[in-house]
Design an enzyme around this catalytic site. Sequence first.
Site, mmCIF file in Angstrom:
data_model
loop_
_atom_site.group_PDB
_atom_site.id
_atom_site.type_symbol
_atom_site.label_atom_id
_atom_site.label_comp_id
_atom_site.label_asym_id
_atom_site.label_seq_id
_atom_site.Cartn_x
_atom_site.Cartn_y
_atom_site.Cartn_z
ATOM 1 N N ALA A 116 -6.987 2.608 -4.034
ATOM 2 C CA ALA A 116 -6.110 2.242 -2.911
ATOM 3 C C ALA A 116 -5.004 3.282 -2.774
ATOM 4 O O ALA A 116 -4.823 4.137 -3.649
ATOM 5 C CB ALA A 116 -5.500 0.870 -3.158
ATOM 6 N N LYS A 117 -4.297 3.237 -1.696
ATOM 7 C CA LYS A 117 -3.074 4.035 -1.527
ATOM 8 C C LYS A 117 -2.251 3.355 -0.445
ATOM 9 O O LYS A 117 -2.798 2.654 0.416
ATOM 10 C CB LYS A 117 -3.415 5.463 -1.077
ATOM 11 C CG LYS A 117 -2.366 6.472 -1.467
ATOM 12 C CD LYS A 117 -2.497 6.834 -2.932
ATOM 13 C CE LYS A 117 -1.541 7.905 -3.359
ATOM 14 N NZ LYS A 117 -1.838 8.341 -4.734
#
Length: 427
Positions: A116-117
Site C-alpha cells: 500500500a501507499k
Amino acid sequence: MAAVQSVEKPTMECETQHFLMAQRQLDEIALEMGLDPELHERLRYPKRALIVTIPVRMDNGTVRSFTGYRVQHDVTLGPAKGGIRFHPEVNLGEVSALAMLMTWKCALMGLPYGGAKGGIRCEPWKLSTGEQERLTRRYTSEIINLLGPDKDIPAPDMYTNEQTMAWIMDTYSINVGHTVPSVVTGKPVSIGGSLGRTEATGRGVAYCVRRAITHIGLNSDSPTASVQGFGNVGSVAARLLHEAGFKVVAVSDVHGGVYNANGLDIPRLQAYVSEMGRVEGFAQSEPVTNQQLLELPCDVLVPAALANQIHLGNAHNLKCKIVVEGANGPTSPEADQHLHEKGILVVPDILANAGGVTVSYFEWVQGLMHLFWSEAEVNDRLEQIMGRSCDQVFEMSARTGLRPRMSALRIAVSRLAEAKRLRGLYP
Ligand code: NAD
C-alpha cells in the site's frame, strides 16, 4: 506467452508515467517467467484506491481543503503495508506505483503483507505543527474504513515521522474506542514502537553490502565505500560500514560531499554534521560534488539520497564493483542493464532498503504479542532476513542470468502468483 487479455482493460487515473513505468517492469518479468496472463492482469492495477478531500482549519482561522490518497495494490499475502508521504507532487499515479513496489518488496522479504501507499498533496514545510496534526487526524478519519492492524498498516515516508504515526494511532484508537498500537508502525518506542526501527533501513543496507562483497568474492581487509546522502539511511549505513572496518572514502548531502582516500572518520563527521548541518568543510577531507562522488573509484557505492542519480549519462563512468541502492529508484532501468553488462553488481532497492519495512513487521508482531524484544534481538532477526533474501536473489540471478533487480522481482511475483493460484478466484 499469450498476450495479456485486456478485453475490459480498466482505464484508471493512476496511469501516470511513474505508474506505467512500474507496470512495465511487471510486464517485462511476467513475459520472462511465462506468468499466467490472468494472474498477470490481476497484478497490473491496484486493488483499491481511495481519494479523499481533507478540510483543515488553518492557524489563521480559514479552512483549506487538501487532497489525500490511500492505495492498496494487493492484499493476497496479508494486510496492506506502506508509508504515508506529505508532498506537493503526490498524485494517484505516484501512490499507486509505490504501492505496487511495496507489494513486491514485502513478498520478496517473505513478510506476510500486501503493498500500500498513501499521501497528502501539501507543502508540509509551510504548515505549523498544529496544522500538520489536524491534517493528519482528519486524513486518518477519512480513510479509517481501510485501516486496521489486520487490514492496512501505515508507516512514515517523505515528510512524515514517528509523531505523525502517533497521531494516526491515536485518531484510530479514539474512533474504535480502545488503544490499537499495531495500526501503524514507525511510532515512538514509548507507545509501542520497536527498538532498532529508526536505524533499520541503513542497517539493512550495511548487511546487504557485506553479503554482496562475499558474493563477488572481494578479497580485501578494508574495502572502500562511497555513500551519497547522509540522512537517516546514508549516515547509519556509513557508520556501520566504518565500524565493520570499511574505509568510507566519500559521503555527501544536498550541499555537496567530502572525500578522503584513507577513509573518513565517520563518528567525528556525524558530530560535525550535528553541529554544522552539512558535511562540507569537514577537516581532513577534500570537497567533491555529488556527481564526482558517484564516479570515484571504490569497491561499494551506496546511493542513499534521491531517485535517478545513475543514468545512461554517467553509468559508464562508475568505477565501483558493487552498487547497493539505499534510496528508492536511484538507477534508471537502462543504466541498470548497462552496469550489469559491465560486471557491476547492483543490489536493487526493493532488497537493499527493505530493512525498514522488515523491522516495521517486527514492530507489528511485537505489538500483537504484547511482548517486546531487545535491540540485539531485532538486529539479529533483521540480519537473518536480509541475508536470506540476498542469497535468494543472487541464486536466482546465477540460475537465470537475470539482473538482480529482475531476479528480485521474479521471486516476488512468483510468490504472489502461487498465493493467488492457491487461494483461487472468488466467487
Ligand atoms: P533523509 O531526508 O533523512 O536524508 C536524505 C539525504 O539526502 C540528506 O543527507 C540530504 O541532504 C541528501 N540529499 C537530498 N538531496 C540531495 C541531492 N540532490 N544530492 C545529494 N544528496 C541529497 O532521507 P532518508 O530517510 O535517509 O531517505 C533516503 C532515501 O532512502 C530516499 O530515497 C528514501 O525514499 C529511501 N528510503 C528510506 C527509508 C527509510 O526508512 N528512511 C526506507 C526505504 C527507502
